[in-house]
Design an enzyme around this catalytic site. Structure first.
Site, short mmCIF file in Angstrom:
data_model
loop_
_atom_site.label_atom_id
_atom_site.label_comp_id
_atom_site.label_asym_id
_atom_site.label_seq_id
_atom_site.Cartn_x
_atom_site.Cartn_y
_atom_site.Cartn_z
N LYS A 69 1.11 -1.06 0.45
CA LYS A 69 -0.28 -0.15 -0.31
C LYS A 69 0.87 1.45 -0.21
CE LYS A 69 -4.24 -2.06 2.36
NZ LYS A 69 -5.53 -1.83 3.32
N ASP A 105 -9.68 2.43 2.25
CA ASP A 105 -9.89 2.11 3.65
C ASP A 105 -10.39 3.14 4.61
OD1 ASP A 105 -8.60 -0.26 2.72
OD2 ASP A 105 -6.55 0.40 2.96
N GLY A 130 -2.92 1.47 17.98
CA GLY A 130 -1.73 1.45 17.15
C GLY A 130 -1.55 2.60 16.41
N THR A 156 5.16 2.38 20.36
CA THR A 156 6.11 2.67 19.97
C THR A 156 5.96 4.23 19.78
OG1 THR A 156 7.26 1.04 18.87
CG2 THR A 156 8.70 3.45 18.55
P1 ATR Z 1 0.78 -2.55 9.33
O1 ATR Z 1 1.55 -1.90 9.13
O2 ATR Z 1 0.51 -4.30 9.19
O3 ATR Z 1 -0.21 -2.36 10.46
P2 ATR Z 1 2.59 -2.43 11.13
O4 ATR Z 1 2.92 -0.88 10.87
O5 ATR Z 1 4.11 -3.14 11.34
O6 ATR Z 1 2.37 -3.22 10.12
O7 ATR Z 1 2.48 -1.82 12.35
C1 ATR Z 1 1.64 -2.97 13.31
C2 ATR Z 1 1.29 -2.30 14.37
O8 ATR Z 1 1.06 -2.82 15.42
C3 ATR Z 1 2.23 -0.94 15.54
O9 ATR Z 1 1.21 0.17 16.23
C4 ATR Z 1 3.03 -2.19 16.44
O10 ATR Z 1 3.31 -0.90 17.31
P3 ATR Z 1 4.70 -0.65 17.13
O11 ATR Z 1 5.11 1.24 16.07
O12 ATR Z 1 5.54 -0.11 18.23
O13 ATR Z 1 5.88 -1.58 16.29
C5 ATR Z 1 1.67 -3.08 16.85
N1 ATR Z 1 1.93 -4.63 17.72
C6 ATR Z 1 2.73 -4.98 16.58
N2 ATR Z 1 2.96 -5.91 17.67
C7 ATR Z 1 3.14 -5.43 18.82
C8 ATR Z 1 3.31 -6.17 19.52
N3 ATR Z 1 4.01 -7.24 19.83
N4 ATR Z 1 2.57 -4.94 20.78
C9 ATR Z 1 1.90 -3.73 21.04
N5 ATR Z 1 2.00 -3.41 19.58
C10 ATR Z 1 2.50 -4.29 19.14
#
Ligand code: ATR
Length: 281
Positions: A69, A105, A130, A156
């Site tokens: 995307k 979306d 997220g 994060t």
């Molecule tokens: P996508 O684009 O598929 O959404 P991504 O950009 O990696 O994948 O985002 C995943 C989201 O899930 C992020 O908000 C991530 O938090 P971080 O920015 O801190 O990485 C969150 N996420 C994934 N695993 C996590 C975990 N174990 N605990 C808390 N947040 C998590």
């Protein structure tokens, strides 16, 4: 004379699980359009090649899903404002050999929230959990639509901060505020007063995933939307706390309906598409 076959597709990696072909083919059929929509498995290193092939072979349009995307943006000739600002495209139209990218979306999520909770975006305070691709693709749409307040909570903080900065700069008002998930003292008030809490992390896809947010934080009657296309453990536990819940199927339906409308210029046969979705689930 029968109109020539129009070709459409969805590009993703993996893509076998996508139910967009069933949904879109049913919509084309319902509207009497001679078109075919297929899945094209596209590993990241083949994205450029696949896009050029679709251009050459005169595909009328296509959807783009994870993980393309964002990476598809530089391969397109034009971008609709929302897609450009959000840096996310899920729908491409080829017209006069020009490729234009859109993001449907946010529209899909807006419609889904309205159906599930009667949410009117303009009046709403929304909390996103997220700050990854799913939040990025949708939160900008809400800001552009005039949402009252966006709170973005993420593990994060920097990622939530940069997304909020991007949104606030784009709409020229301080609508979005970021918080780290481990500081509930900072975001609890926003959570308690939110019209909808939107789960936008990838947590809940795998059985071993932790909950994205402790359900201790939730109260009865809160509206919880999970962008994942199934009843996640988070939704199940929220339901046990008497929250109102909805999973990502509504968003899937309405983002697809909007793609169909962009491609054809017709109203999407939403109920036909919903029927197909329900049959598959
Ligand atoms: P996508 O684009 O598929 O959404 P991504 O950009 O990696 O994948 O985002 C995943 C989201 O899930 C992020 O908000 C991530 O938090 P971080 O920015 O801190 O990485 C969150 N996420 C994934 N695993 C996590 C975990 N174990 N605990 C808390 N947040 C998590």
């Amino acid at each position: 004379m029968k109109e020539s076959l129009q070709k459409y597709a969805v590009l993703g990696w993996p893509v076998e699980h996508s139910i967009s072909p069933q949904m879109q083919n049913a919509a084309f059929q319902a509207c009497g359009i001679n078109a075919e929509y297929e899945r094209i498995a596209t590993p990241p290193e083949q994205l450029v090649e696949v896009v050029e092939r679709l251009r050459r072979q005169k595909y009328s349009g296509w959807n783009v899903t994870v993980p393309h995307k964002e990476n598809i943006l530089p391969l397109l000739d034009n971008l609709e404002t929302n897609a450009k600002l959000a840096g996310s495209v899920n729908t491409v139209i080829r017209s006069a050999n020009q490729l234009t990218g859109f993001s449907t979306d946010g529209y899909g999520l807006e419609k889904a929230l309205h159906e599930a909770f009667n949410t009117d975006i303009k009046d709403s305070s929304l909390v996103f959990i997220g700050a990854g691709g799913a939040t990025r693709a949708t939160a900008m749409h809400f800001a552009l639509q005039g949402v009252k307040r966006l709170t973005i909570i993420n593990r994060t903080l920097e990622k939530a901060q940069s997304l909020c900065d991007l949104i606030n700069t784009s709409v020229n008002r301080p609508v979005a505020t970021p918080y780290p998930i481990n500081r509930p003292d900072k975001w609890q008030a926003a959570l308690l007063s939110a019209d909808v809490i939107i789960q936008g992390t990838s947590l809940g896809l795998k059985p071993a995933d932790p909950l994205p947010l402790s359900v201790e934080m939730l109260e009865a009657k809160m509206c919880i939307y999970d962008m994942i296309y199934k009843k996640t453990p988070f939704l199940q536990q929220a339901e046990q706390k008497d929250c109102r819940i909805a999973d990502g199927h509504g968003m899937l339906l309405h983002q697809g309906a909007r793609s169909f409308e962009l491609w054809t210029g017709l109203d999407a046969p939403v109920e036909e598409m919903r029927k197909v979705l329900k049959q598959i689930i």
